[in-house]
Write an enzyme that holds these catalytic residues in place. Structure first.
Site, mmCIF file in Angstrom:
data_model
loop_
_atom_site.group_PDB
_atom_site.id
_atom_site.type_symbol
_atom_site.label_atom_id
_atom_site.label_comp_id
_atom_site.label_asym_id
_atom_site.label_seq_id
_atom_site.Cartn_x
_atom_site.Cartn_y
_atom_site.Cartn_z
ATOM 1 N N GLY A 159 0.793 -1.234 0.000
ATOM 2 C CA GLY A 159 0.000 0.000 0.000
ATOM 3 C C GLY A 159 0.818 1.274 0.000
ATOM 4 O O GLY A 159 0.263 2.354 0.168
ATOM 5 N N HIS B 225 8.546 7.144 5.324
ATOM 6 C CA HIS B 225 7.669 7.768 6.318
ATOM 7 C C HIS B 225 7.129 6.712 7.263
ATOM 8 O O HIS B 225 6.809 5.599 6.849
ATOM 9 C CB HIS B 225 6.517 8.534 5.666
ATOM 10 C CG HIS B 225 5.703 7.725 4.707
ATOM 11 N ND1 HIS B 225 6.095 7.501 3.403
ATOM 12 C CD2 HIS B 225 4.530 7.073 4.858
ATOM 13 C CE1 HIS B 225 5.187 6.760 2.799
ATOM 14 N NE2 HIS B 225 4.228 6.475 3.659
#
Ligand code: AMP
Ligand code: ZN
Length: 118
Positions: free
Chosen positions: A98, A105
């Site tokens: 995903g 991050h």
């Protein structure tokens, strides 16, 4: 050069303040801002200011900064008062997981029951 800003990278633009974000914490090496599409009452992204495509690549090249990202994730959780109830730190890595923004991050999620994943 490794770690240099990428012209086509959204999060490099947020680091450069060319794209606005709701910034909640900033250090010399990291930035933390609210996710634009929150999946929980607290959903903050912690990123290194340097550009690497994912968390593992960051850790391999710049382990100290990877540590900074993790420490800041904990500071966000404390600031948001989700450190005692519990929170989840997620590094989606690769499209099959995903990942949509290819600048490392950490998602910091909390403020609701996150349920057991693994
Ligand atoms: P990932 O899917 O793990 O690559 O995470 C990327 C995250 O960035 C998603 O949760 C998006 O909602 C979030 N996002 C995309 N654009 C922005 C933006 N301009 N400001 C804040 N978060 C963003
Ligand atoms: Zn970037």
């Amino acid at each position: 050069m490794a770690g240099e800003p990428q012209a086509d990278c959204l999060f490099c633009k947020i680091v450069a303040k060319e794209v606005p974000a709701t910034i909640v914490r900033e250090t010399e090496t990291t930035l933390a801002f609210r996710d634009i599409n929150p999946q929980a009452p607290t959903h903050v992204l912690v990123i290194p200011k340097v550009h690497y495509p994912n968390g593992a690549a960051l850790a391999a090249a710049e382990p100290a900064i990877a540590g900074d990202v993790l420490r800041e994730a904990g500071e966000v959780a404390a600031d948001e008062k989700i450190d005692e109830s519990g929170y989840r730190i997620i590094f989606n890595t690769g499209p099959g997981a995903g990942q949509t923004v290819f600048h490392a991050h950490a998602h910091v999620l909390g403020g609701r029951d996150l349920q057991r994943l693994v």
